[in-house]
Design a protein around this motif. Structure first.
Motif: not given
Length: 153
Positions: A92, A94-96, A98-99, A102, A120, A127, A130
């Motif tokens: 979970d 992963f999005q942190v 990625v943020a 970026q 992707d 990608v 976000l």
């Protein structure tokens, strides 16, 4: 945590950001999670990638296991080694990451080009950045949001 360094625990602070930082707030922990998301599982792989001393890496891995971010499991090849695999709680993050990636590309390269692109896997396309959307689909930024105290009567 390094020997001799005392840190105040944030695990009872009524703020989800503070509690999250209590678990994954040091850079080594996030870099270990990054490496695990990239498929690294063995102590030696983490050490080679991060250049981290054995004792610090041991402490960070142990803390990530205790906090339920990683599981320590027998090696998949049947050898006597142990491997570290992400739990659902760890995945979970992963999005942190990625943020953070970026944000870092946008603000930390000062005209340099980042040498990697997150794509992707199925299509090979980069990608998209976000975004935060309201329940009705509107794009939101910080000025469009507020925190409500759910304990207030």
């Amino acid at each position: 945590m390094e020997v001799g360094v005392r840190r105040t625990s944030l695990d009872t602070v009524p703020c989800p950001v503070a509690r999250s930082l209590d678990v994954i707030g040091d850079w080594w922990s996030l870099l270990i999670v990054r490496d695990a998301l990239l498929g690294r599982t063995r102590f030696g792989e983490f050490q080679k990638s991060l250049g981290l001393s054995r004792n610090i890496l041991t402490q960070r891995l142990r803390a990530l296991v205790v906090d339920g971010i990683l599981d320590q499991v027998p090696a998949s090849d049947g050898s006597a080694y142990q491997e570290y695999v992400l739990t659902p709680k760890g995945r979970d993050l992963f999005q942190v990451l990625v943020a953070l990636r970026q944000w870092g590309i946008k603000h930390c390269f000062d005209g340099e080009t980042c040498d990697s692109v997150l794509v992707d896997r199925a299509e090979g396309l980069p990608v998209k950045p976000l975004e935060l959307h309201a329940a009705d689909g509107r794009l939101l930024d910080a000025a469009d949001t507020m925190l409500l105290d759910q304990t207030a009567a």
